[in-house]
Design an enzyme around this catalytic site. Structure first.
Site, short mmCIF file in Angstrom:
data_model
loop_
_atom_site.label_atom_id
_atom_site.label_comp_id
_atom_site.label_asym_id
_atom_site.label_seq_id
_atom_site.Cartn_x
_atom_site.Cartn_y
_atom_site.Cartn_z
CE LYS A 131 -3.58 2.27 2.70
NZ LYS A 131 -4.54 2.19 3.80
CD GLU B 35 9.08 -6.15 7.28
OE1 GLU B 35 8.85 -5.03 6.75
OE2 GLU B 35 8.86 -6.39 8.48
N GLY C 167 -4.95 -1.89 4.82
CA GLY C 167 -4.16 -3.02 4.34
C GLY C 167 -4.85 -4.35 4.60
NE ARG C 168 -6.70 -3.75 10.70
CZ ARG C 168 -6.06 -2.61 10.87
NH1 ARG C 168 -4.86 -2.44 10.31
NH2 ARG C 168 -6.58 -1.64 11.58
CD GLU D 185 -2.09 -4.43 11.27
OE1 GLU D 185 -0.91 -4.81 11.43
OE2 GLU D 185 -2.57 -4.19 10.15
CG HIS E 11 -5.61 -36.14 16.23
ND1 HIS E 11 -5.77 -37.36 16.85
CD2 HIS E 11 -6.61 -36.06 15.31
CE1 HIS E 11 -6.79 -38.01 16.30
NE2 HIS E 11 -7.32 -37.24 15.36
CE LYS F 7 5.44 -1.33 10.03
NZ LYS F 7 4.50 -0.64 9.17
O1 F6P Z 1 2.18 -4.13 9.89
C1 F6P Z 1 1.63 -2.91 9.61
C2 F6P Z 1 1.16 -2.75 8.20
O2 F6P Z 1 1.03 -1.41 7.96
C3 F6P Z 1 -0.13 -3.50 7.91
O3 F6P Z 1 -1.24 -2.83 8.35
C4 F6P Z 1 -0.05 -3.62 6.44
O4 F6P Z 1 -0.98 -4.55 5.95
C5 F6P Z 1 1.38 -4.05 6.29
O5 F6P Z 1 2.08 -3.30 7.25
C6 F6P Z 1 1.98 -3.86 4.94
O6 F6P Z 1 1.96 -2.52 4.54
P1 F6P Z 1 2.16 -2.10 3.03
O7 F6P Z 1 1.06 -2.71 2.24
O8 F6P Z 1 2.13 -0.61 3.03
O9 F6P Z 1 3.50 -2.63 2.58
#
Ligand code: F6P
Length: 545
Positions: free
Chosen positions: A206, A212, A267-268, A353, A384, A509
């Site tokens: 987003k 990452e 995002g979620r 979240e 199990h 972060k």
């Molecule tokens: O972990 C926080 C967060 O902002 C989530 O809400 C989001 O889904 C994720 O990081 C990834 O963010 P982006 O889509 O901006 O890379």
């Protein structure tokens, strides 16, 4: 803003809890056998049985009164119409607009949202069809066989879960993989056996600023360029999904190959936006649209059904009932479907979240308990592993059981019974055992030695929802996800929190960025946030040599 725990409705529920807490589901069913048919709700293709709850009609009446008191009705309208209910980020919350039909109308902040959504969907469909048909080729002219989505959190969990759920519908010979973790094992392991000439990367973020994702995307680009000979290969192998065109361009992806979404999609809550591009390539635009229609069916139900017959409202209110009155801490989600293996993980982000907050939307501390801890595994594996605690442990763990009447494909077991029937028999047996248990008398009557009887007693009175749908399809998956999105909304509204921000993940972060030089610099580290972390940094450096 009045604290919800100070209201007459909350007090009435507290008194009602005191009266009901000692009653067993055996007793509730004996006195009211009709509850099995009455305490059910249908929404779209989903059938909910909530009769195995420690609740009566009076409980539901009081919970609905609480919802009215919390302003749920107005809040639902505020969300659907695009008011800025995400107050801490001053944003509309409009994932429901992602699945509005083309002829719907919704203008928010001066923008025709439906036209924007369908313009992107059309571009996605066009691109997906070109990849699926082989018209879109890689740099060396070969068609694509693998799509790798690089993203994390909401930019990974949704498409990863949905691809797994719907892989039986992937009909173009294109497989998807998902890279999310900054652990090098993830990207390296995922790419190891791929053919770069036939691999398409979808970089999904987003913000396009997530460490990452950018790190994995750079690693993937290096992998590709090393194997295909030059930077010019990137254009045919990398596309982006983002709200941030500037950063996409900075990264080196042509914005002509970028699929947009908007800041009003959390995002979620984004798996049905362009974030679903990898899924759309796998299952095709028509199936993707069926999924959107499934989402929309539950949106309509949520918006229009009376609260007493409203599935997300009932399930959300029962979540509050156990969290705040029974003191339950967790909620198990137990899909009796191997294809839904990633559904609990997906729900963890969606729910935790969203509702893991301890201040209200107005900044005052919350007084109620918030945020159920979601967890789970597909049945029967969980049986199990951890069901022992569900049945006989000291904690109360409400659980959602999810099953389907028809498998995509059945396999015979024995005596003409299909494996799928065995699976569903297990699901139904578990909810019955959890609710009704076995008494000491029943166990003794079987001839069990007296000393062993207490060990075999199954206390029962453990509440469950059972959700049954005809089949796991794109539509029913969309319905299930929308159901849980709205459950989150109902609970967040009762607790008075902003379910749409996530400030709690930011500090970690920032600190990771600050700590990286301490781990990697040639010089001994100058700073660490605290003494324990400083020691661990020293130890890590020593171990790394
Ligand atoms: O972990 C926080 C967060 O902002 C989530 O809400 C989001 O889904 C994720 O990081 C990834 O963010 P982006 O889509 O901006 O890379």
């Amino acid at each position: 803003m009045a604290d919800i725990t100070e209201t007459a409705e909350w007090r009435e529920l507290t008194e009602h809890y005191t009266a009901l807490a000692g009653r067993h589901l055996r007793e509730l069913f004996a006195q009211d056998p009709d509850r099995a048919t009455r305490m059910t709700v249908t929404a779209g293709d989903l059938h909910l049985d909530y009769s195995k709850h420690r609740a009566t009609d009076e409980t539901i009446r009081l919970l609905v009164a609480l919802a009215e008191r919390a302003g749920l009705r107005e809040r639902i309208e505020a969300m659907f119409s695009g008011e800025h209910i995400n107050v801490s980020e001053d944003r509309a919350v409009l994932h429901t607009a992602l699945r509005l039909p083309r002829d719907a109308r919704l203008t928010v902040d001066g923008q025709d949202v439906v036209a924007d959504v369908h313009a992107v969907l059309d571009r996605m469909a066009d691109f997906a069809e070109r990849v699926r048909s082989g018209k879109w080729t890689g740099h060396t002219g070969k068609s694509i066989t693998h799509v790798v989505n690089i993203g994390i959190g909401g930019s990974d969990l949704g498409p990863a879960m949905a691809y797994e759920a719907l892989r039986d519908f992937a009909d173009a010979g294109i497989a998807c993989r998902f890279v999310s973790n900054v652990d090098p094992a993830d990207v390296a392991g995922t790419l190891a056996d791929l053919d770069p000439e036939r691999t398409l990367f979808v970089v999904s973020s987003k913000t396009f600023g997530t460490l990452e994702t950018l790190t994995n995307a750079r690693a993937a680009r290096r992998w590709l360029v090393e194997r295909l000979g030059g930077e010019e290969a990137v254009a045919r192998h990398f596309v982006a999904v983002s709200t941030n065109a500037e950063r996409v361009a900075e990264f080196g992806i042509d914005t002509a190959n970028m699929f947009e979404f908007w800041d009003w999609v959390g995002g979620r809550y984004s798996m049905d936006s362009a974030i679903g591009l990898s899924l759309m390539i796998a299952i095709g635009p028509d199936r993707f649209r069926e999924m959107l229609a499934g989402f929309h069916a539950i949106d309509e139900h949520f918006r229009t059904a009376p609260f007493e017959a409203n599935m997300p409202v009932i399930m959300g209110l029962l979540g509050v009932w156990y969290t705040d009155f029974f003191g339950a801490q967790t909620r198990a989600v137990l899909p009796y479907s191997q294809r839904l293996a990633r559904f609990p993980a997906y729900l963890q982000q969606l729910t935790m979240e969203s509702n893991g907050k301890s201040v209200r939307a107005d900044g005052a501390p919350v007084v109620a308990q918030t945020g159920e801890i979601f967890w789970g595994e597909p049945g029967t594996n969980g049986q199990h592993a951890f069901y022992q605690l569900l049945h006989q442990g000291t904690r109360l763990v409400p659980a959602d059981f999810i099953g389907f009447a028809e498998p995509h494909e059945d396999v015979p077991a024995e005596d003409g019974v299909g494996m799928h029937d065995l699976l569903v028999a297990n699901m139904l047996a578990q909810t019955s055992a959890l609710a009704f248990g076995r008494t000491a008398e029943e166990i003794a009557a079987e001839g069990t030695p007296a000393a062993i009887v207490p060990h075999k007693v199954m206390p029962g009175n453990r509440p469950t929802n059972t959700i049954l749908a005809p089949r796991l399809t794109p539509s029913t998956l969309g319905q299930l996800v929308a159901l849980y999105e709205h459950i989150v909304f109902v609970e967040g509204t009762i607790w008075g929190i902003d379910s749409f921000d996530q400030w709690g993940v930011e500090l970690g972060k920032v600190m990771a960025n600050e700590l990286t030089p301490a781990l990697t610099s040639a010089e001994p580290p100058q700073t660490a946030p605290d003494a324990s972390t400083a020691e661990l940094v020293r130890l890590y450096r020593r171990m790394r040599g």
